[in-house]
Design a protein around this motif. Structure first.
Motif, PDB file in Angstrom:
ATOM      1  N   GLY A  90       4.001  -1.325   6.955  1.00 41.88           N
ATOM      2  CA  GLY A  90       4.576  -0.715   8.675  1.00 41.88           C
ATOM      3  C   GLY A  90       4.060  -2.619   9.510  1.00 41.88           C
ATOM      4  N   ARG A  91       3.134  -3.821   9.483  1.00 47.15           N
ATOM      5  CA  ARG A  91       3.634  -4.627   9.896  1.00 47.15           C
ATOM      6  C   ARG A  91       2.638  -5.806   8.875  1.00 47.15           C
ATOM      7  N   VAL A  92       2.500  -7.229   9.455  1.00 54.88           N
ATOM      8  CA  VAL A  92       2.290  -8.257   8.431  1.00 54.88           C
ATOM      9  C   VAL A  92       1.057  -8.906   9.435  1.00 54.88           C
TER      10      VAL A  92
ATOM     11  N   LYS B 187      -0.496 -11.069   3.375  1.00 55.63           N
ATOM     12  CA  LYS B 187      -1.295  -9.628   3.957  1.00 55.63           C
ATOM     13  C   LYS B 187      -0.938  -8.745   5.270  1.00 55.63           C
ATOM     14  N   VAL B 188      -0.611  -6.907   4.700  1.00 57.73           N
ATOM     15  CA  VAL B 188       0.312  -6.402   4.428  1.00 57.73           C
ATOM     16  C   VAL B 188      -1.010  -4.855   5.108  1.00 57.73           C
ATOM     17  N   ILE B 189      -0.051  -4.469   6.510  1.00 57.12           N
ATOM     18  CA  ILE B 189      -0.811  -3.038   6.119  1.00 57.12           C
ATOM     19  C   ILE B 189       0.224  -1.843   6.336  1.00 57.12           C
ATOM     20  N   THR B 190      -0.009  -0.404   5.417  1.00 57.42           N
ATOM     21  CA  THR B 190       1.829   0.270   5.188  1.00 57.42           C
ATOM     22  C   THR B 190       1.725   1.345   6.755  1.00 57.42           C
ATOM     23  N   THR B 191       2.312   1.810   6.440  1.00 56.08           N
ATOM     24  CA  THR B 191       2.586   2.599   7.870  1.00 56.08           C
ATOM     25  C   THR B 191       1.709   4.124   7.507  1.00 56.08           C
ATOM     26  N   SER B 192       1.797   4.206   6.030  1.00 55.60           N
ATOM     27  CA  SER B 192      -0.191   4.511   5.896  1.00 55.60           C
ATOM     28  C   SER B 192      -1.266   4.479   5.941  1.00 55.60           C
ATOM     29  N   GLY B 193      -1.480   3.230   6.348  1.00 54.00           N
ATOM     30  CA  GLY B 193      -2.330   2.356   6.282  1.00 54.00           C
ATOM     31  C   GLY B 193      -3.087   1.090   5.633  1.00 54.00           C
ATOM     32  N   MET B 194      -2.883   1.747   4.753  1.00 58.36           N
ATOM     33  CA  MET B 194      -3.081   0.071   3.757  1.00 58.36           C
ATOM     34  C   MET B 194      -3.199  -0.691   3.035  1.00 58.36           C
ATOM     35  N   VAL B 195      -4.824  -1.335   3.088  1.00 61.62           N
ATOM     36  CA  VAL B 195      -4.044  -3.097   3.308  1.00 61.62           C
ATOM     37  C   VAL B 195      -4.335  -3.373   2.102  1.00 61.62           C
ATOM     38  N   GLY B 196      -3.367  -4.526   1.931  1.00 59.61           N
ATOM     39  CA  GLY B 196      -3.600  -5.586   0.759  1.00 59.61           C
ATOM     40  C   GLY B 196      -2.882  -6.377   0.832  1.00 59.61           C
ATOM     41  N   ILE B 197      -2.385  -6.942   0.001  1.00 57.98           N
ATOM     42  CA  ILE B 197      -1.637  -8.417  -0.648  1.00 57.98           C
ATOM     43  C   ILE B 197      -0.484  -8.766  -1.631  1.00 57.98           C
TER      44      ILE B 197
END
Length: 151
Positions: A92-94, A55-65
């Motif tokens: 961006g982060r895990v 599960k990750v969050i992108t630098t633009s704020g999108m959360v997904g798997i």
């Protein structure tokens, strides 16, 4: 006529006082570049550790798997059946697994609370004494101060 030789007053300090600001500036630049290097290394480690199911969050704020990892791109499932492809550096982060489990548990607790029957007791309301009559009156909402004054 006699000339008296007197030493001239020093206008500047020693060489150290002239070098001190230069040393401080160089030190600040070195410290900032060191911090940026650490951040880049941490980002590179995060991107290298990507695997399907993370599960990750992108630098633009999108959360997904993460569904698939290629050489340059990462395919992320942001909703059921909705796959979006990102550049690897856009991650961006895990999100750690234990945080994801806590979120799921909190969602289940909210769902269970919604299934329980609500109490039929009305909420307690504030009462205000009306000075002219001495009666108590239920106040619907708080009185706000005026936002302007009329002249």
């Amino acid at each position: 006529m006699f000339l008296i030789a007197a030493p001239m007053a020093s206008s500047g300090g020693s060489g150290i006082t002239l070098l001190l600001p230069l040393i401080l500036i160089v030190g600040m630049i070195w410290f900032m570049s060191r911090t940026q290097r650490k951040q880049r290394a941490k980002q590179a480690a995060t991107v290298a550790a990507l695997a399907p199911g993370t599960k990750v969050i992108t630098t633009s704020g999108m959360v997904g798997i993460v569904e698939e990892v290629d050489d340059e791109y990462v395919t992320v499932e942001v909703s059921d059946g909705v796959l979006v492809q990102f550049v690897k550096n856009a991650v961006g982060r895990v999100i750690p697994e234990d945080v994801a489990d806590e979120d799921a548990t909190a969602d289940e607790d909210v769902a269970e609370a919604a299934d329980e029957p609500a109490d039929d007791k009305p909420e307690a309301r504030d009462t205000v004494d009306v000075p002219e009559t001495g009666d108590s009156k239920v106040q619907d909402k708080a009185k706000l101060p005026p936002t302007h004054t009329e002249n």
